[in-house]
Design a protein around this motif. Structure first.
Motif, PDB file in Angstrom:
ATOM      1  N   GLU A 278      89.546 163.457-121.492  1.00 47.56           N
ATOM      2  CA  GLU A 278      89.391 164.297-120.320  1.00 47.56           C
ATOM      3  C   GLU A 278      87.943 164.643-119.966  1.00 47.56           C
ATOM      4  OE1 GLU A 278      93.415 166.655-119.208  1.00 47.56           O
ATOM      5  OE2 GLU A 278      92.003 167.708-120.503  1.00 47.56           O
ATOM      6  N   PRO A 279      87.077 164.984-120.924  1.00 45.66           N
ATOM      7  CA  PRO A 279      85.706 165.339-120.537  1.00 45.66           C
ATOM      8  C   PRO A 279      84.992 164.230-119.769  1.00 45.66           C
ATOM      9  CG  PRO A 279      86.147 166.026-122.793  1.00 45.66           C
ATOM     10  CD  PRO A 279      87.300 165.182-122.373  1.00 45.66           C
ATOM     11  N   GLU A 280      85.106 163.004-120.257  1.00 48.89           N
ATOM     12  CA  GLU A 280      84.419 161.876-119.614  1.00 48.89           C
ATOM     13  C   GLU A 280      84.966 161.632-118.201  1.00 48.89           C
ATOM     14  OE1 GLU A 280      84.650 161.436-124.065  1.00 48.89           O
ATOM     15  OE2 GLU A 280      86.101 161.761-122.440  1.00 48.89           O
ATOM     16  N   ARG A 281      86.289 161.687-118.091  1.00 49.78           N
ATOM     17  CA  ARG A 281      86.917 161.435-116.796  1.00 49.78           C
ATOM     18  C   ARG A 281      86.567 162.522-115.782  1.00 49.78           C
ATOM     19  NH1 ARG A 281      90.423 158.920-113.807  1.00 49.78           N
ATOM     20  NH2 ARG A 281      91.986 160.008-112.549  1.00 49.78           N
ATOM     21  N   LEU A 282      86.533 163.751-116.224  1.00 50.37           N
ATOM     22  CA  LEU A 282      86.255 164.865-115.334  1.00 50.37           C
ATOM     23  C   LEU A 282      84.859 164.745-114.719  1.00 50.37           C
ATOM     24  CD1 LEU A 282      86.693 167.738-114.162  1.00 50.37           C
ATOM     25  CD2 LEU A 282      85.785 168.603-116.318  1.00 50.37           C
ATOM     26  N   VAL A 283      83.853 164.546-115.544  1.00 52.74           N
ATOM     27  CA  VAL A 283      82.480 164.489-115.057  1.00 52.74           C
ATOM     28  C   VAL A 283      82.304 163.325-114.078  1.00 52.74           C
ATOM     29  CG1 VAL A 283      80.083 164.146-115.726  1.00 52.74           C
ATOM     30  CG2 VAL A 283      81.561 165.609-117.118  1.00 52.74           C
ATOM     31  N   LYS A 284      82.893 162.185-114.414  1.00 53.95           N
ATOM     32  CA  LYS A 284      82.785 161.016-113.547  1.00 53.95           C
ATOM     33  C   LYS A 284      83.456 161.247-112.206  1.00 53.95           C
ATOM     34  CE  LYS A 284      83.669 156.028-113.468  1.00 53.95           C
ATOM     35  NZ  LYS A 284      84.227 154.864-114.211  1.00 53.95           N
ATOM     36  N   LEU A 285      84.621 161.884-112.227  1.00 53.36           N
ATOM     37  CA  LEU A 285      85.387 162.139-111.009  1.00 53.36           C
ATOM     38  C   LEU A 285      84.615 163.040-110.055  1.00 53.36           C
ATOM     39  CD1 LEU A 285      88.263 161.443-109.922  1.00 53.36           C
ATOM     40  CD2 LEU A 285      89.005 163.650-110.809  1.00 53.36           C
ATOM     41  N   PHE A 286      84.056 164.131-110.561  1.00 50.08           N
ATOM     42  CA  PHE A 286      83.352 165.069-109.690  1.00 50.08           C
ATOM     43  C   PHE A 286      82.038 164.503-109.169  1.00 50.08           C
ATOM     44  CE2 PHE A 286      86.431 168.205-110.634  1.00 50.08           C
ATOM     45  CZ  PHE A 286      86.256 169.238-109.725  1.00 50.08           C
ATOM     46  N   GLN A 287      81.331 163.786-110.001  1.00 51.50           N
ATOM     47  CA  GLN A 287      80.027 163.287-109.577  1.00 51.50           C
ATOM     48  C   GLN A 287      80.129 162.077-108.668  1.00 51.50           C
ATOM     49  OE1 GLN A 287      77.823 162.717-113.241  1.00 51.50           O
ATOM     50  NE2 GLN A 287      77.086 164.820-113.220  1.00 51.50           N
ATOM     51  N   GLU A 288      81.025 161.140-108.993  1.00 46.91           N
ATOM     52  CA  GLU A 288      81.069 159.888-108.248  1.00 46.91           C
ATOM     53  C   GLU A 288      82.032 159.918-107.071  1.00 46.91           C
ATOM     54  OE1 GLU A 288      81.762 156.600-110.861  1.00 46.91           O
ATOM     55  OE2 GLU A 288      80.101 157.126-112.204  1.00 46.91           O
ATOM     56  N   GLN A 289      83.129 160.650-107.187  1.00 50.05           N
ATOM     57  CA  GLN A 289      84.115 160.653-106.111  1.00 50.05           C
ATOM     58  C   GLN A 289      83.981 161.870-105.200  1.00 50.05           C
ATOM     59  OE1 GLN A 289      88.142 159.642-107.292  1.00 50.05           O
ATOM     60  NE2 GLN A 289      89.035 160.778-105.593  1.00 50.05           N
ATOM     61  N   PHE A 290      83.745 163.046-105.801  1.00 52.25           N
ATOM     62  CA  PHE A 290      83.680 164.263-104.999  1.00 52.25           C
ATOM     63  C   PHE A 290      82.257 164.605-104.570  1.00 52.25           C
ATOM     64  CE2 PHE A 290      87.411 165.704-107.869  1.00 52.25           C
ATOM     65  CZ  PHE A 290      88.258 164.821-107.216  1.00 52.25           C
ATOM     66  N   HIS A 291      81.266 163.975-105.213  1.00 52.35           N
ATOM     67  CA  HIS A 291      79.852 164.196-104.905  1.00 52.35           C
ATOM     68  C   HIS A 291      79.452 165.662-105.092  1.00 52.35           C
ATOM     69  CE1 HIS A 291      79.882 160.108-103.436  1.00 52.35           C
ATOM     70  NE2 HIS A 291      80.852 160.401-102.583  1.00 52.35           N
ATOM     71  N   ILE A 292      80.040 166.268-106.115  1.00 52.81           N
ATOM     72  CA  ILE A 292      79.662 167.619-106.521  1.00 52.81           C
ATOM     73  C   ILE A 292      78.995 167.510-107.889  1.00 52.81           C
ATOM     74  CG2 ILE A 292      80.493 169.924-107.127  1.00 52.81           C
ATOM     75  CD1 ILE A 292      82.809 169.557-105.227  1.00 52.81           C
ATOM     76  N   PRO A 293      77.696 167.759-107.980  1.00 52.85           N
ATOM     77  CA  PRO A 293      76.986 167.595-109.257  1.00 52.85           C
ATOM     78  C   PRO A 293      77.564 168.482-110.366  1.00 52.85           C
ATOM     79  CG  PRO A 293      75.455 167.863-107.438  1.00 52.85           C
ATOM     80  CD  PRO A 293      76.817 168.202-106.908  1.00 52.85           C
ATOM     81  N   VAL A 294      77.660 167.915-111.559  1.00 48.89           N
ATOM     82  CA  VAL A 294      78.177 168.642-112.717  1.00 48.89           C
ATOM     83  C   VAL A 294      77.212 168.479-113.884  1.00 48.89           C
ATOM     84  CG1 VAL A 294      80.059 168.862-114.375  1.00 48.89           C
ATOM     85  CG2 VAL A 294      80.571 168.298-111.996  1.00 48.89           C
ATOM     86  N   GLU A 295      76.821 169.597-114.461  1.00 48.89           N
ATOM     87  CA  GLU A 295      75.989 169.576-115.656  1.00 48.89           C
ATOM     88  C   GLU A 295      76.914 169.566-116.879  1.00 48.89           C
ATOM     89  OE1 GLU A 295      72.752 169.331-115.797  1.00 48.89           O
ATOM     90  OE2 GLU A 295      72.381 169.496-113.632  1.00 48.89           O
ATOM     91  N   TYR A 296      76.757 168.554-117.737  1.00 48.85           N
ATOM     92  CA  TYR A 296      77.601 168.424-118.921  1.00 48.85           C
ATOM     93  C   TYR A 296      76.902 169.032-120.132  1.00 48.85           C
ATOM     94  CZ  TYR A 296      79.999 166.238-122.886  1.00 48.85           C
ATOM     95  OH  TYR A 296      80.670 166.018-124.067  1.00 48.85           O
TER      96      TYR A 296
END
Length: 540
Positions: A278-296
């Motif tokens: 889940e962590p990997e998928r979540l960050v990728k989804l928000f950054q690449e699909q939703f274009h909302i930057p996420v700090e991991y």
């Protein structure tokens, strides 16, 4: 297990403004300690009229300032003749606002207005047929003989002056009563529960025919008002958002991003208690699909170390909540100054985290703390952030509607609820790296098989729990001594109540066989068939 808010006089205007702007038409539920007060609020909201739960100690003056279209008195665990039985401000009866008393609320109405309540010859619990004596007004279009849900030991012996009989059951002579002139109504049953077949029609009659409300509490209205309130509260300040990937925090992220744009910084803290991948998928989804930057932020070792040797579930939640905020504070210093912390806190979170609510005058217990939520009960007292919680008054189904309306993809909208402390509270007892790995693998199998058969959206939650005991088994002619996995698969509408799901046997068989064969350290799978209540959805 409810929490109700008393509105102090000095903050009434602020609260009135907050509620009134969203919807100037509202129904107030005064909570007398019922298990179902928030369920009443949810049922009223289903009519698209805003409702909110306040303490029974709310005064007539405070209610007058809020100017609700109607008032509901909830049920409660007390008898009206108990020494410390909760009572309302007697001036409320003179406000000229329609009132509906439910169960204890009806009995209180009767007693305070001059009627008589006595211990019933036969207590009534469960389903009962409602025989209607007056099919108008409150009971319009409620079918004679319909099923209503009873739960009472006291009963109305004599109605107050001015009241008429609306309905009765075999064991309850006064099951529904009314003073039509003053628009005061009482029902001995619980119209808010799903078991009451005619409950929705009764609620609709009270809202529209008696209170003359209009259905203006809509998703669109909430979104518009939430964005205005976020902008008004935050101004030009920056906001840090605790992103978990669930529907609550994801909806919050979309809503906050729409409201303040780049002044929002989403931070995902990997505390090591997430489900597999889940962590990997979540960050990728928000950054690449939703274009909302996420700090991991990888904080796995820190959280696991903090829980070393801890077995008490409340202590786990407290520690996880404490560490969660501390990591956010440290991250904020590195990313830049932030004044606000946005959280996806919901109404049920607040409800179940309620501290024991004691009447300062009588010592009467009104609400009981069930369990703390990491974003409610676990917050440190020296928190330096100001909180932004736009979803705090919403139920889960309302959040999903909001998420859909602002473009959240269905895979997140329909994501099963996942607790803030994650797998740490699905491991009963001490949390270790070994147990986390076992539970992740077992939980993945549960979700895979439920998804494979198209059943995911049929259930409110489907997950695995690891017990801290071992049992004897036999595998390959060899003795094993390994952990059991509990399957917890439930159905629900709002998380307030739940029932165990009648999962097809062949699905349970495949899940069991896969877990035992594929997850090292497990030799037994059991299925939890406990409803809520008496159990809770999570084991801790």
């Amino acid at each position: 297990m409810t929490t109700a808010v008393t509105l102090p006089t000095e903050v009434m205007s602020q609260e009135e403004k907050s509620l009134g702007q969203v919807n100037r038409q509202m129904i107030v539920i005064l909570d007398f300690g019922s298990q179902y007060s928030e369920l009443i609020a949810r049922r009223f909201r289903e009519t698209q009229v805003y409702s909110e739960v306040l303490s029974y100690r709310t005064t007539a003056a405070q209610l007058r300032k809020l100017n609700p279209k109607g008032i509901v008195f909830s049920g409660g665990p007390n008898s009206v003749y108990d020494k410390n039985a909760p009572k309302c401000d007697p001036e409320i009866w003179s406000l000229g606002i329609p009132i509906l008393g439910v169960c204890y609320g009806m009995q209180l109405m009767v007693k305070q207005l001059g009627g008589e309540v006595t211990t019933a010859d036969l207590a009534e619990y469960g389903k009962a047929s409602l025989h209607i004596d007056d099919p108008t007004d409150l009971l319009t279009n409620v079918e004679d003989g319909t099923t209503m849900w009873m739960s009472h030991g006291d009963s109305v012996q004599k109605m107050p002056p001015g009241f008429d009989l609306l309905a009765h059951t075999e064991n309850t002579p006064c099951a529904a009563i009314a003073d039509h002139e003053r628009k005061l109504y009482g029902v001995q049953f619980h119209p808010e529960v799903v078991h009451s077949i005619g409950g929705s029609a009764l609620i609709s009659n009270f809202v529209f025919q008696i209170c003359n409300c209009k259905p203006t509490w809509t998703t669109e209205a909430f979104v518009e008002e939430a964005i205005r309130e976020i902008r008004a509260k935050v101004g030009h300040k920056r906001v840090l958002l605790a992103l978990s990937g669930g529907v609550d925090s994801s909806t919050l992220a979309f809503l906050m991003h729409r409201a303040i744009g780049d002044r929002l910084t989403c931070v995902f803290i990997d505390q090591g208690f997430m489900r597999k991948y889940e962590p990997e998928r979540l960050v990728k989804l928000f950054q690449e699909q939703f274009h909302i930057p996420v700090e991991y932020v990888n904080a796995r070792e820190r959280f696991l170390s903090a829980l070393n040797g801890v077995t008490d579930p409340e202590e786990k939640r407290r520690i996880v909540g404490h560490e969660f905020i501390r990591v956010f504070e440290e991250s904020s210093k590195e990313l830049g100054p932030f004044d606000y912390l946005a959280q996806g806190t919901l109404y049920p979170d607040v409800i179940e985290s309620a501290d024991t609510n004691m009447d300062p005058g009588t010592g009467e217990r009104v609400a009981v703390k069930i369990k703390s939520h990491h974003n409610v009960g676990g917050l440190p007292k020296d928190l330096r952030f100001k909180l932004v919680e736009p979803l705090r008054k919403l139920f889960k189904d309302e959040v999903r509607k909001v998420g859909r309306s602002i473009g959240l993809p269905e895979e997140i909208v329909q994501r099963h609820p996942f607790p803030g402390p994650g797998l740490s509270i699905r491991i009963i007892g001490e949390v270790t790296a070994e147990r986390l790995n076992i539970l992740r693998d077992a939980d993945l199998i549960v979700r895979q098989e439920i998804n494979r058969r198209g059943l995911y959206n049929e259930y409110w939650q489907a997950f695995a729990v690891l017990l801290p005991i071992r049992s004897v088994g036999v595998m390959g002619d060899k003795r094993t001594y390994a952990f059991p996995i509990v399957l917890r698969i439930i159905t629900s509408e709002d998380g307030m109540t739940a029932d165990w799901a009648r999962v097809p046997y062949d699905v349970l068989e495949v899940i069991s066989n896969r877990i035992v064969n594929e997850v090292k350290g497990v030799n037994r799978v059991v299925f939890d068939i406990t409803s809520k209540p008496p159990g809770t959805i999570e084991w801790e």
